[in-house]
Motif scaffolding. Structure first.
Motif, mmCIF file in Angstrom:
data_model
loop_
_atom_site.group_PDB
_atom_site.id
_atom_site.type_symbol
_atom_site.label_atom_id
_atom_site.label_comp_id
_atom_site.label_asym_id
_atom_site.label_seq_id
_atom_site.Cartn_x
_atom_site.Cartn_y
_atom_site.Cartn_z
ATOM 1 N N PRO A 110 0.775 -1.252 0.000
ATOM 2 C CA PRO A 110 0.000 0.000 0.000
ATOM 3 C C PRO A 110 0.804 1.300 0.000
ATOM 4 O O PRO A 110 0.326 2.316 -0.495
ATOM 5 N N LEU A 111 2.003 1.321 0.559
ATOM 6 C CA LEU A 111 2.673 2.589 0.829
ATOM 7 C C LEU A 111 3.372 3.163 -0.406
ATOM 8 O O LEU A 111 4.050 2.443 -1.134
ATOM 9 N N TYR A 112 3.208 4.458 -0.619
ATOM 10 C CA TYR A 112 3.934 5.150 -1.675
ATOM 11 C C TYR A 112 4.019 6.633 -1.320
ATOM 12 O O TYR A 112 3.328 7.119 -0.417
ATOM 13 N N GLU A 113 4.931 7.328 -2.037
ATOM 14 C CA GLU A 113 5.117 8.756 -1.797
ATOM 15 C C GLU A 113 4.893 9.526 -3.084
ATOM 16 O O GLU A 113 5.364 9.128 -4.154
ATOM 17 N N ASP A 114 4.158 10.624 -2.982
ATOM 18 C CA ASP A 114 3.886 11.482 -4.144
ATOM 19 C C ASP A 114 3.769 12.915 -3.654
ATOM 20 O O ASP A 114 3.081 13.181 -2.647
ATOM 21 N N THR A 115 4.423 13.831 -4.357
ATOM 22 C CA THR A 115 4.479 15.255 -3.974
ATOM 23 C C THR A 115 4.846 15.417 -2.491
ATOM 24 O O THR A 115 4.300 16.263 -1.782
ATOM 25 N N GLU A 116 5.791 14.558 -2.064
ATOM 26 C CA GLU A 116 6.301 14.583 -0.686
ATOM 27 C C GLU A 116 5.196 14.389 0.356
ATOM 28 O O GLU A 116 5.222 14.963 1.449
ATOM 29 N N ILE A 117 4.230 13.571 -0.009
ATOM 30 C CA ILE A 117 3.205 13.098 0.922
ATOM 31 C C ILE A 117 3.244 11.582 0.888
ATOM 32 O O ILE A 117 3.300 10.988 -0.195
ATOM 33 N N CYS A 118 3.218 10.923 2.033
ATOM 34 C CA CYS A 118 3.131 9.468 2.078
ATOM 35 C C CYS A 118 1.665 9.072 2.158
ATOM 36 O O CYS A 118 0.911 9.586 2.999
ATOM 37 N N LEU A 119 1.275 8.176 1.255
ATOM 38 C CA LEU A 119 -0.110 7.730 1.189
ATOM 39 C C LEU A 119 -0.167 6.202 1.181
ATOM 40 O O LEU A 119 0.857 5.528 1.018
ATOM 41 N N ALA A 120 -1.383 5.675 1.359
ATOM 42 C CA ALA A 120 -1.599 4.227 1.310
ATOM 43 C C ALA A 120 -2.744 3.924 0.364
ATOM 44 O O ALA A 120 -3.809 4.546 0.434
ATOM 45 N N LYS A 121 -2.536 2.948 -0.520
ATOM 46 C CA LYS A 121 -3.556 2.518 -1.468
ATOM 47 C C LYS A 121 -4.584 1.627 -0.762
ATOM 48 O O LYS A 121 -4.237 0.835 0.113
ATOM 49 N N THR A 122 -5.844 1.754 -1.187
ATOM 50 C CA THR A 122 -6.914 0.955 -0.578
ATOM 51 C C THR A 122 -7.744 0.245 -1.642
ATOM 52 O O THR A 122 -7.718 0.608 -2.816
ATOM 53 N N HIS A 123 -8.483 -0.742 -1.186
ATOM 54 C CA HIS A 123 -9.483 -1.421 -2.018
ATOM 55 C C HIS A 123 -10.752 -1.489 -1.171
ATOM 56 O O HIS A 123 -10.728 -2.065 -0.090
ATOM 57 N N TYR A 124 -11.827 -0.875 -1.642
ATOM 58 C CA TYR A 124 -13.017 -0.828 -0.788
ATOM 59 C C TYR A 124 -13.656 -2.201 -0.651
ATOM 60 O O TYR A 124 -13.564 -3.053 -1.520
ATOM 61 N N TYR A 125 -14.289 -2.399 0.493
ATOM 62 C CA TYR A 125 -14.891 -3.689 0.876
ATOM 63 C C TYR A 125 -16.379 -3.481 1.063
ATOM 64 O O TYR A 125 -16.808 -2.681 1.891
ATOM 65 N N GLY A 126 -17.185 -4.194 0.276
ATOM 66 C CA GLY A 126 -18.634 -4.063 0.401
ATOM 67 C C GLY A 126 -19.164 -2.866 -0.365
ATOM 68 O O GLY A 126 -18.440 -2.143 -1.052
ATOM 69 N N GLY A 127 -20.469 -2.652 -0.233
ATOM 70 C CA GLY A 127 -21.141 -1.599 -0.986
ATOM 71 C C GLY A 127 -21.040 -0.252 -0.301
ATOM 72 O O GLY A 127 -21.759 0.027 0.661
#
Length: 461
Positions: free
Chosen positions: A112-129
């Motif tokens: 999940p972890l990555y850095e872009d424009t000097e911000i650290c973010l985490a990728k998600t996958h939504y669960y359910g509706g």
């Protein structure tokens, strides 16, 4: 000549607020609501729900030893079974209430972890509706487990302790969103942009090729300092993004309860409260809690698994070894405890008002769920519904009956059909809820109280 009792020809639903207006009931209702708010605030994931179930069960004398008369079993930390022996043999059937403990949420991806424009973010996958836009620019928390290569299980919790920071997902400012507002909702909010902001400060003393410190390195160090984990440990992790903060009373009269997870943790709570209260049953009582309902009930902890069947086989072997599983199942009676969509005053056009659930009128029975033409429905038998009407009316418990919206407006499914395959009687029932599947759902104190009393009546009859 005796006078004939007047017959009420027209059906008139009863307000739970009026039925339970006495000081005794109001006091009991408020105590139940306080316990429920504590439960909902503590139990942000299905694992935490099962921890709560185990804790309450063991405190009440339930044991993992199936030779005992009150037993509990937790499956992989995410599904649960509780049973109390009745006066009658198991071969004469049981009273079962089943509910699911999982809720719509965002799961962290495997890498999940990555850095872009000097911000650290985490990728998600939504669960359910979910409706994706409801999760933007709100306060979020991270809960779950990380399992290391040596088997050590690390519990992760960030965002619900008042001393913790919270997490969030950004959204586009209105000054630059002219094109966005013209898009369909389904296109305007992309799943791949539901990325969690984890931090912005770089790791001091460590420079990248461009001479800047890396923010991602700082976040990894913080995680390692707090939990002893590395980036590769995310591959064997189960980490969920959920709304941060406690459940709260809502309204100037504190009549409503707002929080994350009414669907369907309200049913888990009511079933558990009812089972623990009715400790001298005529028939064996069973409470069954599943995972994965929001994504089809698959997996080793979902209702499609054989967890219930295998566990009941063990129970029969311990309590009544010469009895066939099929006989016990066919004599079983069950409630699929799941919430109902209440009529929203701002969106009445999707409801068929004569056959809809309303806040404040007690638990709602759904004879069938499914969608468009009852596809995927259990469709309960009228003989069973007649019996339920009698026991609840005799006990003075308000209840209502509905379906989920207009016939062609949509629909939804529950676990009822997965128990119906065994031949037992079953129907869906639960508290009515507004803003279902949102980060902040609404139900009422009166409906939670009436639902718990209805479950108690079912368990003891």
């Amino acid at each position: 000549m005796s006078k004939k009792k007047d017959i009420e020809l027209e059906h008139k639903p009863k307000s739970a607020w009026e039925v339970y207006s006495s000081k005794k009931h109001v006091a009991a209702m408020d105590k139940l609501a306080d316990r429920y708010i504590d439960f909902l605030s503590r139990c942000k994931t299905e694992r935490l729900v099962m921890d709560y179930v185990r804790e309450r069960a063991e405190a009440a004398g339930f044991s993992e030893d199936f030779a005992k008369s009150a037993v509990v079993r937790i499956q992989r930390g995410k599904a649960g079974f509780m049973a109390r022996r009745g006066k009658r043999p198991l071969s004469e059937g049981f009273r079962l209430i089943g509910a699911h403990a999982d809720c719509p949420r965002l799961d962290l991806k495997q890498n999940p972890l990555y850095e872009d424009t000097e911000i650290c973010l985490a990728k998600t996958h939504y669960y359910g509706g979910i409706r994706k836009y409801q999760w933007l620019t709100s306060q979020l928390a991270l809960h779950g487990v990380v399992v290391k290569k040596d088997g050590e299980v690390v519990r992760v919790a960030v965002g619900d302790d008042p001393a913790d920071p919270v997490l969030t997902i950004t959204d586009l400012l209105p000054h630059l969103a002219y094109k966005e507002v013209e898009k369909k909702v389904s296109a305007a909010f992309e799943a791949e942009k539901l990325n969690i902001v984890l931090g912005q400060s770089p790791l001091l003393g460590k420079k990248d090729d461009d001479g800047k410190g890396k923010v991602k390195d700082h976040i990894l160090k913080l995680l390692n300092d707090r939990y002893g984990i590395t980036e590769s440990d995310f591959f064997s992790a189960e980490l969920q993004i959920v709304p941060a903060g406690p459940a709260r009373y809502v309204g100037l009269d504190s009549s409503l309860i707002g929080g994350y997870g009414h669907d369907d943790r309200s049913s888990v709570f009511c079933a558990l409260e009812a089972l623990l209260a009715e400790d001298k049953p005529e028939y064996t009582q069973i409470a069954l809690f599943w995972d994965k309902e929001e994504i089809g009930s698959d997996g080793a902890t979902g209702a499609k698994s054989l967890f219930f069947e295998y566990t009941l086989e063990d129970l029969i072997e311990a309590w009544e070894p010469d009895t066939k599983l099929s006989r016990v199942m066919l004599n079983g009676t069950a409630l699929s405890a799941d919430v109902a969509g209440a009529v929203d005053p701002d969106f009445k056009d999707v409801s068929e008002e004569r056959n809809s659930a309303y806040l404040g009128y007690g638990p709602c029975f759904n004879k069938f769920t499914g969608h468009r033409g009852k596809v995927g429905a259990n469709d309960a038998h009228p003989e069973f519904i007649g019996w339920l009407r009698r026991i609840l009316d005799d006990a003075g418990i308000p209840w209502q009956m509905s379906e989920l919206g207009k016939v062609d407006a949509g629909g939804g499914g529950t676990v009822a059909k997965f128990l119906a395959v065994y031949g037992m009687d079953i129907i869906d029932v639960g508290a009515p809820v507004l803003s279902m599947h949102s980060p902040f759902e609404l139900t009422t104190k009166a409906d939670m109280y009436a639902t718990t009393l209805a479950f108690r009546e079912f368990f003891k009859n």
